[in-house]
Design an enzyme around this catalytic site. Structure first.
Site, PDB file in Angstrom:
ATOM      1  CD  GLU A  69      36.477  27.671  47.548  1.00 42.28           C
ATOM      2  OE1 GLU A  69      37.013  29.034  47.412  1.00 42.28           O
ATOM      3  OE2 GLU A  69      35.918  26.902  46.659  1.00 42.28           O
ATOM      4  NE  ARG A 120      29.146  36.717  36.109  1.00 42.42           N
ATOM      5  CZ  ARG A 120      29.690  36.024  34.985  1.00 42.42           C
ATOM      6  NH1 ARG A 120      29.823  36.980  33.903  1.00 42.42           N
ATOM      7  NH2 ARG A 120      29.778  34.852  34.985  1.00 42.42           N
TER       8      ARG A 120
HETATM    9  P1  FAD Z   1      33.509  39.124  38.299  1.00 47.55           P
HETATM   10  O1  FAD Z   1      35.064  39.078  38.464  1.00 47.55           O
HETATM   11  O2  FAD Z   1      32.687  40.046  39.067  1.00 47.55           O
HETATM   12  O3  FAD Z   1      33.141  39.279  36.479  1.00 47.55           O
HETATM   13  C1  FAD Z   1      33.725  38.285  35.775  1.00 47.55           C
HETATM   14  C2  FAD Z   1      33.559  38.744  34.304  1.00 47.55           C
HETATM   15  O4  FAD Z   1      31.941  38.859  34.131  1.00 47.55           O
HETATM   16  C3  FAD Z   1      33.959  40.064  34.034  1.00 47.55           C
HETATM   17  O5  FAD Z   1      34.731  40.000  32.868  1.00 47.55           O
HETATM   18  C4  FAD Z   1      32.896  40.822  34.101  1.00 47.55           C
HETATM   19  O6  FAD Z   1      32.939  42.084  33.136  1.00 47.55           O
HETATM   20  C5  FAD Z   1      31.728  40.192  33.556  1.00 47.55           C
HETATM   21  N1  FAD Z   1      30.506  40.545  34.237  1.00 47.55           N
HETATM   22  C6  FAD Z   1      30.369  41.247  35.339  1.00 47.55           C
HETATM   23  N2  FAD Z   1      28.786  41.544  35.330  1.00 47.55           N
HETATM   24  C7  FAD Z   1      28.285  41.123  34.281  1.00 47.55           C
HETATM   25  C8  FAD Z   1      27.095  41.703  33.590  1.00 47.55           C
HETATM   26  N3  FAD Z   1      26.004  41.807  34.227  1.00 47.55           N
HETATM   27  N4  FAD Z   1      26.880  40.866  32.332  1.00 47.55           N
HETATM   28  C9  FAD Z   1      27.848  40.222  31.602  1.00 47.55           C
HETATM   29  N5  FAD Z   1      29.077  40.057  32.178  1.00 47.55           N
HETATM   30  C10 FAD Z   1      29.378  40.487  33.319  1.00 47.55           C
HETATM   31  N6  FAD Z   1      30.984  30.559  42.075  1.00 47.55           N
HETATM   32  C11 FAD Z   1      29.831  30.155  42.763  1.00 47.55           C
HETATM   33  O7  FAD Z   1      28.700  30.116  42.281  1.00 47.55           O
HETATM   34  N7  FAD Z   1      29.838  30.114  44.086  1.00 47.55           N
HETATM   35  C12 FAD Z   1      30.719  30.324  44.994  1.00 47.55           C
HETATM   36  O8  FAD Z   1      30.978  30.284  46.165  1.00 47.55           O
HETATM   37  C13 FAD Z   1      32.188  30.757  43.978  1.00 47.55           C
HETATM   38  N8  FAD Z   1      33.418  30.893  44.692  1.00 47.55           N
HETATM   39  C14 FAD Z   1      34.300  31.541  44.026  1.00 47.55           C
HETATM   40  C15 FAD Z   1      35.649  31.936  44.734  1.00 47.55           C
HETATM   41  C16 FAD Z   1      36.815  32.155  44.057  1.00 47.55           C
HETATM   42  C17 FAD Z   1      37.719  32.592  44.947  1.00 47.55           C
HETATM   43  C18 FAD Z   1      36.739  32.392  42.643  1.00 47.55           C
HETATM   44  C19 FAD Z   1      38.082  32.720  41.865  1.00 47.55           C
HETATM   45  C20 FAD Z   1      35.531  31.992  41.952  1.00 47.55           C
HETATM   46  C21 FAD Z   1      34.341  31.665  42.652  1.00 47.55           C
HETATM   47  N9  FAD Z   1      33.155  31.176  41.955  1.00 47.55           N
HETATM   48  C22 FAD Z   1      31.975  30.764  42.848  1.00 47.55           C
HETATM   49  C23 FAD Z   1      33.165  31.315  40.406  1.00 47.55           C
HETATM   50  C24 FAD Z   1      32.636  32.513  39.821  1.00 47.55           C
HETATM   51  O9  FAD Z   1      31.225  32.728  40.535  1.00 47.55           O
HETATM   52  C25 FAD Z   1      32.537  32.511  38.220  1.00 47.55           C
HETATM   53  O10 FAD Z   1      33.777  32.581  37.953  1.00 47.55           O
HETATM   54  C26 FAD Z   1      31.630  33.589  37.901  1.00 47.55           C
HETATM   55  O11 FAD Z   1      31.673  33.164  36.481  1.00 47.55           O
HETATM   56  C27 FAD Z   1      32.272  34.832  38.058  1.00 47.55           C
HETATM   57  O12 FAD Z   1      32.085  35.584  39.151  1.00 47.55           O
HETATM   58  P2  FAD Z   1      33.137  36.490  39.728  1.00 47.55           P
HETATM   59  O13 FAD Z   1      32.804  37.228  40.998  1.00 47.55           O
HETATM   60  O14 FAD Z   1      34.524  36.119  39.670  1.00 47.55           O
HETATM   61  O15 FAD Z   1      32.757  37.602  38.663  1.00 47.55           O
END
Ligand code: FAD
Length: 294
Positions: free
Chosen positions: A18, A108
């Site tokens: 990454e 997200r």
């Molecule tokens: P998800 O796994 O979809 O959800 C995380 C939690 O949020 C779950 O408990 C879910 O129930 C809750 N949730 C989902 N939707 C809602 C809602 N509408 N209201 C309230 N709660 C909700 N961040 C960046 O900004 N840019 C990046 O490029 C980036 N890359 C990443 C790559 C990896 C491999 C990882 C592990 C993380 C990365 N992140 C990045 C961090 C990530 O954006 C954060 O951890 C964020 O808080 C959650 O996104 P997610 O897709 O992991 O969430």
């Protein structure tokens, strides 16, 4: 499992790397030094992050485009649901496809204001599964998603995380990349819980190859990863001793890849922070041999 066993094991190892999009000309040079050094290791893919709230939209696009045009690497572009309407996000997705990108890491995301609770944009994608469906409706992208061996800070339980991961896979994700985690048993438990829930996509452990222990500890506090006491102890008193921190970081990574490999993991995702040395050395420890690209 010893290093000798890891290197002589005939299970093929795959790595992915990454990067983040650079802000300045100097950072751009640093990124490309890292990309060029790691390219001969023939990673399964490289991914480029997307700043909180879409703040790096253009730079992420420019970086993946350059990777497509100037390297043999297959880039994955990260994308989040935050602070954008569906149509704005769809435009970004179409832009990735037009630039030759075929893989998106769908997330997200977090609010642009540090520490603010997540709120979906009223006209946006409300959750990662919805975003995945939107992406796949535009073009047949490969979609990767996140997973959390130690639970996402907003999640009430690991079970909730697993149920969400299942929904992401049902929406079209074909791989889950783990948040960095220093507890290899927790990573294996997540993989086993996913398998029990009939989630069949690979779970790829995330590794943090950094000598900046204080920075890693700050990141860990924000993303809900724990820093074990033994790890803090290893870095204790080394703030002004980069050479020793480098040796400690290499030893920690070498042990972790041995543990994860013994747990059956063959794929590893490195959060390179645009620096190649520790990632390169760890890949060599995993037995990866650089290819001649000439
Ligand atoms: P998800 O796994 O979809 O959800 C995380 C939690 O949020 C779950 O408990 C879910 O129930 C809750 N949730 C989902 N939707 C809602 C809602 N509408 N209201 C309230 N709660 C909700 N961040 C960046 O900004 N840019 C990046 O490029 C980036 N890359 C990443 C790559 C990896 C491999 C990882 C592990 C993380 C990365 N992140 C990045 C961090 C990530 O954006 C954060 O951890 C964020 O808080 C959650 O996104 P997610 O897709 O992991 O969430």
């Amino acid at each position: 499992m010893s290093l000798k066993d890891v290197v002589s094991d005939d299970r093929p190892i795959k790595a992915s790397f990454e990067f983040f999009p650079p802000k300045t000309a100097e950072m751009e040079e640093q990124l490309w030094r890292a990309v060029k050094r790691l390219e001969p290791l023939a990673p399964a893919f490289v991914s480029v992050t997307y700043g909180a709230g879409g703040s790096t939209r253009d730079r992420t696009h420019a970086t993946v485009k350059r990777i497509v045009e100037e390297t043999s690497l297959r880039p994955a572009a990260h994308l989040t649901c935050v602070a954008a309407t569906r149509s704005e996000i769809d435009d970004v997705v179409r832009g990735y496809w037009q630039a030759g990108v075929r893989h998106v890491v769908a997330l997200r995301g977090d609010m642009p204001e540090a520490g603010a609770s997540y709120a979906a944009h009223p006209q946006g994608y409300a959750s990662t599964p919805e975003l995945i469906e939107g992406i796949r409706a535009i073009a047949p992208f490969i979609v990767s998603v996140s997973c959390y061996p130690e639970r996402h800070p907003d999640s009430p339980s690991l079970e909730h995380d697993i149920a969400l991961l299942k929904r992401k896979v049902e929406a079209g994700a074909s791989r889950a990349i783990g948040q960095f985690c220093f507890d290899s048993d927790a990573v294996a438990r997540l993989r086993d819980a996913a398998a029990k829930a009939a989630i069949s996509v690979p779970i790829i452990p995330g590794l943090m190859p950094s000598t900046n222990f204080k920075g890693v500890a700050r990141m860990a506090a924000r993303c809900g990863a724990s820093i074990p006491a033994w790890l803090s102890q290893l870095y204790d008193g080394l703030d002004n001793d980069l050479e020793s921190r480098r040796i400690v970081a290499s030893a920690v990574l070498a042990e972790q890849v041995q543990e994860l490999h013994a747990h059956g993991f063959d794929q590893f995702h490195f959060y390179t922070l645009n620096q190649a040395d520790l990632t390169y050395a760890t890949c060599r420890i995993l037995g990866l041999v650089p290819k001649d690209l000439s």
